[in-house]
Structures are given as C-alpha cells and as structure tokens.
Design a protein around this motif. Structure first.
Motif, PDB file in Angstrom:
ATOM      1  N   PRO B  14       0.836  -1.209   0.000  1.00 34.49           N
ATOM      2  CA  PRO B  14       0.000   0.000   0.000  1.00 34.49           C
ATOM      3  C   PRO B  14       0.867   1.253   0.000  1.00 34.49           C
ATOM      4  O   PRO B  14       1.900   1.310   0.677  1.00 34.49           O
ATOM      5  N   GLY B  15       0.445   2.245  -0.799  1.00 27.49           N
ATOM      6  CA  GLY B  15       1.193   3.493  -0.899  1.00 27.49           C
ATOM      7  C   GLY B  15       2.218   3.514  -2.004  1.00 27.49           C
ATOM      8  O   GLY B  15       2.723   4.592  -2.354  1.00 27.49           O
ATOM      9  N   SER B  16       2.556   2.369  -2.548  1.00 27.17           N
ATOM     10  CA  SER B  16       3.560   2.313  -3.614  1.00 27.17           C
ATOM     11  C   SER B  16       2.905   2.505  -4.978  1.00 27.17           C
ATOM     12  O   SER B  16       1.711   2.802  -5.074  1.00 27.17           O
ATOM     13  N   SER B  17       3.697   2.356  -6.035  1.00 26.15           N
ATOM     14  CA  SER B  17       3.210   2.508  -7.406  1.00 26.15           C
ATOM     15  C   SER B  17       3.473   1.226  -8.184  1.00 26.15           C
ATOM     16  O   SER B  17       4.346   0.425  -7.823  1.00 26.15           O
ATOM     17  N   VAL B  18       2.718   1.057  -9.259  1.00 24.82           N
ATOM     18  CA  VAL B  18       2.926  -0.068 -10.162  1.00 24.82           C
ATOM     19  C   VAL B  18       2.883   0.457 -11.594  1.00 24.82           C
ATOM     20  O   VAL B  18       2.135   1.392 -11.900  1.00 24.82           O
ATOM     21  N   LYS B  19       3.718  -0.141 -12.445  1.00 29.28           N
ATOM     22  CA  LYS B  19       3.739   0.228 -13.856  1.00 29.28           C
ATOM     23  C   LYS B  19       3.582  -1.041 -14.680  1.00 29.28           C
ATOM     24  O   LYS B  19       4.404  -1.953 -14.574  1.00 29.28           O
ATOM     25  N   VAL B  20       2.522  -1.101 -15.474  1.00 29.98           N
ATOM     26  CA  VAL B  20       2.210  -2.259 -16.293  1.00 29.98           C
ATOM     27  C   VAL B  20       2.453  -1.911 -17.756  1.00 29.98           C
ATOM     28  O   VAL B  20       2.080  -0.815 -18.210  1.00 29.98           O
ATOM     29  N   ARG B  67      -3.859  10.073 -10.224  1.00 22.68           N
ATOM     30  CA  ARG B  67      -3.240   8.864  -9.680  1.00 22.68           C
ATOM     31  C   ARG B  67      -2.747   7.907 -10.773  1.00 22.68           C
ATOM     32  O   ARG B  67      -1.961   7.014 -10.510  1.00 22.68           O
ATOM     33  N   VAL B  68      -3.224   8.114 -11.994  1.00 23.24           N
ATOM     34  CA  VAL B  68      -2.842   7.244 -13.091  1.00 23.24           C
ATOM     35  C   VAL B  68      -2.139   8.049 -14.180  1.00 23.24           C
ATOM     36  O   VAL B  68      -2.488   9.211 -14.428  1.00 23.24           O
ATOM     37  N   THR B  69      -1.140   7.428 -14.781  1.00 20.83           N
ATOM     38  CA  THR B  69      -0.436   8.031 -15.902  1.00 20.83           C
ATOM     39  C   THR B  69      -0.297   6.981 -17.001  1.00 20.83           C
ATOM     40  O   THR B  69       0.229   5.886 -16.756  1.00 20.83           O
ATOM     41  N   ILE B  70      -0.785   7.310 -18.183  1.00 23.66           N
ATOM     42  CA  ILE B  70      -0.698   6.407 -19.327  1.00 23.66           C
ATOM     43  C   ILE B  70       0.248   7.027 -20.351  1.00 23.66           C
ATOM     44  O   ILE B  70       0.093   8.201 -20.710  1.00 23.66           O
ATOM     45  N   THR B  71       1.214   6.254 -20.785  1.00 22.33           N
ATOM     46  CA  THR B  71       2.195   6.725 -21.759  1.00 22.33           C
ATOM     47  C   THR B  71       2.357   5.676 -22.860  1.00 22.33           C
ATOM     48  O   THR B  71       1.858   4.551 -22.744  1.00 22.33           O
ATOM     49  N   ALA B  72       3.045   6.071 -23.922  1.00 26.24           N
ATOM     50  CA  ALA B  72       3.286   5.147 -25.028  1.00 26.24           C
ATOM     51  C   ALA B  72       4.641   5.436 -25.644  1.00 26.24           C
ATOM     52  O   ALA B  72       5.049   6.595 -25.758  1.00 26.24           O
TER      53      ALA B  72
END
Lengths: 110, 116
Positions: B14-20, B67-72
C-alpha cells in the motif's frame, strides 16, 4: 454522468435465442457506437460486436447487435445457443468520447 | 491481427506505485487508441483511461485523475499504465485494449495485488 444498465443475469436453453439489453441513462444511445464483449471465466474479454452491429472476423453470425432508439437501448442477440456461449457479456459506449461500460450480464446456458 | 502482450503479475505494498506494460505486435500501433481497463475480483470492467500514441495525448476517467499516468513508446510499440498511491481496493486484473477500428483487441491481463 452517462450510465449503461444491463440485466444482472439471463438464462436460456441450448438451441434457443437470448437477447441481452443495455439501456442508456440519458441522451441518445444511437449517438455513439456500442460494443459488446464476451468474457469467459478466467479469460480476458473478447469483442463479439463493434459499432452497434458489426462482427469481428471469427465471430459466428449467431451473434448480432442492434439499437432501439425508442427505448434508448442496445441489444445483443445470440441465436442457436451453445454451452460455450455461457459467459459474462458487457456493453460499452462513450461519454464525451470516454469509455463507459455496462455492469455486465451473466449468461447461463442450461 | 494485432496481439497485445502485457507484463507479468505484480505484488505491491500500500502506498507504492505499479507500472504495467502492453506491447503490440502484428499491427499498426500509433494510429489507434490504447485504453486501460481494470477488473476487481468478482466485479465488472472499469475504464481507467486511454492514449493515442501518434499524438501522445492521454485522457483519464475522473475517478483516477491524479493517480494514473498512461504513456506510449512508439519506437517499441509499447503502452504503459502507472498507478500510484496504491491501496487494497486497487487489487485487480488490469487489461490494455486497442481500438483498431474493426473491434477492440485485448491484452491477456496483468494481476496486481496490493497487500501489506
């Protein structure tokens, strides 16, 4: 905010025809395309209908989609039901070009 | 037909980030939108946001704004979704989906588990 409402569940016997509805909360559902996705347990969704009534390559013609402006609804009809059609089905459309999903309908073929 | 291959399962505090990540092959990447959709256990599909790679422009669902960031990355035909300030309610399978104009193609999904 625009919402899509689907029945929670439907059931029908093999060989029969079933229709799943997707009702828009406001505006005209005909103003934006509707897609339908099938999701079998433990699997990713797949597209069965896009742009209201188009079938992707490989989707049998037992699947069809339609729009009824009078009820502000889209419908997915599956004819000649097979046990393999048992799955969750989701409609999807747009609100100011952003995706909106219906809550999903569990189809039981028994 | 395009194939979308996502990165593997993640377990986060909890509190961390994830990048998929979501790598596309077999089709045009830049011209079509890539959306991210999540599904919590036993729940329905929830749209998080999208990007048009050729423009680099992303739009987000209001619920995830900030809270979300989408990149390409056009050079590798890969899209990314990063979700920050994770909480237990973010435990879900995360899908990428490409709207290719002849239906939507979906990735296989990535399970993100948030647990202390």
């Amino acid at each position: 905010n625009f919402m899509l409402t689907q029945p929670h569940s439907v059931s029908e016997s093999p060989g029969k025809t079933v229709t799943i509805s997707c009702t828009g909360s406001s505006g005209s559902i005909a103003s934006n395309y509707v897609q339908w996705y099938q999701q079998r347990p433990g699997s990713a969704p797949t597209t069965v209908i896009y742009e209201d009534n188009q079938r992707p390559s490989g989707v049998p013609d037992r699947f069809s989609g339609s729009i009824d402006s009078s009820s502000n609804s889209a419908s997915l009809t599956i004819s000649g039901l097979k046990t393999e059609d048992e799955a969750d089905y989701y409609c999807q459309s747009y609100d100011s070009s952003l995706w909106v999903f219906g809550g999903g309908t569990k189809l039981t073929v028994l | 037909q395009v194939q979308l291959v996502q990165s593997g399962a993640e377990v986060k505090k909890p509190g961390s980030s994830v990048k998929v990540s979501c790598k596309a092959s077999g089709g045009t990447f830049s011209s079509y939108t890539i959306s991210w959709v999540r599904q919590a256990p036993g729940q329905g599909l929830e749209w998080m946001g999208r990007i048009i790679p050729i423009l680099g422009i992303a739009n987000y669902a209001q619920k995830f704004q900030g809270r979300v960031t989408i990149t390409a990355d056009k050079s590798t035909s890969t899209a990314y979704m990063e979700l920050s300030s994770l909480r237990s309610e973010d435990t879900a399978v995360y899908y990428c989906a490409r709207d290719g104009g002849i239906g939507v193609d979906w990735g296989q999904g990535t399970l993100v588990t948030v647990s202390s």
